[in-house]
Design a protein around this motif. Sequence first.
Motif, PDB file in Angstrom:
ATOM      1  N   TYR A   1      33.692 -36.648  98.170  1.00  0.00           N
ATOM      2  CA  TYR A   1      35.199 -35.880  98.262  1.00  0.00           C
ATOM      3  C   TYR A   1      36.790 -35.692  99.021  1.00  0.00           C
ATOM      4  O   TYR A   1      36.552 -35.332  99.808  1.00  0.00           O
ATOM      5  CB  TYR A   1      35.634 -34.375  98.356  1.00  0.00           C
ATOM      6  CG  TYR A   1      36.122 -33.606  97.253  1.00  0.00           C
ATOM      7  CD1 TYR A   1      36.790 -33.870  95.732  1.00  0.00           C
ATOM      8  CD2 TYR A   1      36.942 -32.050  97.852  1.00  0.00           C
ATOM      9  CE1 TYR A   1      37.934 -33.059  95.336  1.00  0.00           C
ATOM     10  CE2 TYR A   1      38.227 -31.834  96.776  1.00  0.00           C
ATOM     11  CZ  TYR A   1      38.732 -32.571  96.313  1.00  0.00           C
ATOM     12  OH  TYR A   1      39.514 -31.428  95.450  1.00  0.00           O
TER      13      TYR A   1
ATOM     14  N   LYS B   1      40.519 -38.181  95.326  1.00  0.00           N
ATOM     15  CA  LYS B   1      40.133 -37.307  94.723  1.00  0.00           C
ATOM     16  C   LYS B   1      40.510 -36.578  94.378  1.00  0.00           C
ATOM     17  O   LYS B   1      40.946 -35.676  93.763  1.00  0.00           O
ATOM     18  CB  LYS B   1      38.469 -36.936  95.317  1.00  0.00           C
ATOM     19  CG  LYS B   1      37.658 -38.435  94.440  1.00  0.00           C
ATOM     20  CD  LYS B   1      37.920 -38.904  92.931  1.00  0.00           C
ATOM     21  CE  LYS B   1      37.101 -39.519  92.063  1.00  0.00           C
ATOM     22  NZ  LYS B   1      37.227 -39.790  91.058  1.00  0.00           N
ATOM     23  N   LYS B   2      40.936 -35.770  95.945  1.00  0.00           N
ATOM     24  CA  LYS B   2      42.394 -34.266  96.180  1.00  0.00           C
ATOM     25  C   LYS B   2      43.357 -34.253  95.500  1.00  0.00           C
ATOM     26  O   LYS B   2      43.790 -33.118  94.888  1.00  0.00           O
ATOM     27  CB  LYS B   2      42.437 -33.997  97.349  1.00  0.00           C
ATOM     28  CG  LYS B   2      41.582 -33.593  98.704  1.00  0.00           C
ATOM     29  CD  LYS B   2      41.642 -33.041  99.670  1.00  0.00           C
ATOM     30  CE  LYS B   2      39.627 -33.431 100.368  1.00  0.00           C
ATOM     31  NZ  LYS B   2      39.643 -33.248 102.104  1.00  0.00           N
TER      32      LYS B   2
ATOM     33  N   PRO C   1      37.714 -33.877  88.466  1.00  0.00           N
ATOM     34  CA  PRO C   1      37.309 -34.619  90.608  1.00  0.00           C
ATOM     35  C   PRO C   1      37.773 -32.716  91.265  1.00  0.00           C
ATOM     36  O   PRO C   1      38.800 -32.347  91.726  1.00  0.00           O
ATOM     37  CB  PRO C   1      38.484 -35.274  90.369  1.00  0.00           C
ATOM     38  CG  PRO C   1      39.445 -34.705  89.304  1.00  0.00           C
ATOM     39  CD  PRO C   1      38.557 -34.762  88.433  1.00  0.00           C
TER      40      PRO C   1
END
Length: 432
Positions: free
Chosen positions: A376, A380-381, A398
């Motif tokens: 992550y 993905k953030k 996500p």
Amino acid sequence: RVIVGTKVDQNHVNYVTAYNMLTGIRFTVSRINAKMDRELTPADFDAKHKFSFDITGNELIPSAKYDFKFKDYAPWVFRHLRAKFRLDPADYLMSLTSKYILSELGSPGKSGSFFYFSRDYKYIIKTIHHSEHKLLRKILPEYYRHVENNPNTLISQFYGLHRVKMAYGRKIHFVVMNNLFPPHRDIHQTFDLKGSTVGRDLQESDLERNPRATMKDLNWVRRNRHLECGPAKREFFIEQLKRDVVLLQKLKIMDYSLLVGIHDAGRGNEENLRDKTLQVFQPGGHREEDTTPNNLMRTPSKLENERKARELRMLIKRERPVPLDKSAAKMPDEILDERKYHVFYADDGGFRATHENGQPGDEIYYLGIIDCLTHYGTTKKLENFFKGLSHDRSQISPIPPESYGERFINFIKGITMSREEAERQCESRVSA
Ligand code: ATP
Ligand code: CA
Ligand code: CA
């Protein structure tokens, strides 16, 4: 998109790559296997060795058809892992280096990874992104410890990590891992489940075109599908899943799925399974989500787990064996030998459905947690931020690893509930 595996022969565009991968594996695996076994040291986890292959060869490196460079990562660690997964060293080499190379599944998911089956269909080579490669190297000590403490882990079994670089070519990182699906059984339905609903749907029209395409969460829900385990197996399964998810959460990994292949013994093997190159393949895919987080329950101790594994094995032994059909009988028995020690892969390479009353069902489930090398991180953030603008943030795929894992467990718990239990829960919700 449906991809049909194709044999990688001399005319295949990726023939040279595949040849170099297998040549590198053959050399490095034989090299490490030839040494006297020893305990691992911390340095083994960081180890990497580089080899240059060329058409002449030298006293250390055999000649090869092409010039290329090969890097082998943590060979001692993977040798020990292969032993823990009970692979036979000679057999592993045979499968990956027999002269009839591999079949290629093409590049399925969005990730652009390529998948290759070993000729006997036991192993999968997956090319991975550099970030996944770095992640695997980083988590290797914890992954190793987890496998050591969880002989029945459902997380992908990694057998080797390598890199190949062609003359003037780019670097290709790849892992060798277990194929969850058996060589000798038709898989009638495949699901890739994340516990998320946004975008987690395979168009039913696509399914008509290719009945073997991998379905997703919404297809599962729409079919009112259910993993029938019976109380004992179910508890053991969920406990193992929780232990696996706790590790993934700790390592800040998300985006993994539970891959479920279903063989219906009632239908048997309809297709000619001998020709693996016709195996239909539908890769991953992204987007996601749903379910509300629930606190993970206490995970049982190793001893408790071992005791349960023993009980479960006893239980499984008592069940009547799956009748073998003609085509299955022709496959060598040893194909699934290493699997008989694994609780979830012990029934003909999979996990036999069991009714609530303990009677065996008609289906065999082949399952495991796949695609578990996504950290992550920044990408993905950002995806979470943008997807969250247009969707319910708890429903998109996500999301941070903690909630991802909770949602995942909750979904699987839900689908392994007995019908009676599900009905009871439903009723109590209605009356509340
Ligand atoms: P994405 O990141 O877009 O989801 P990916 O390229 O990382 O895709 P995976 O999610 O790892 O690919 O796998 C894609 C598909 O390949 C799965 O849905 C499954 O059908 C098949 N597959 C992957 N790993 C295995 C395995 N170990 N055994 C059997 N089939 C597998
Ligand atoms: Ca995936
Ligand atoms: Ca992926």
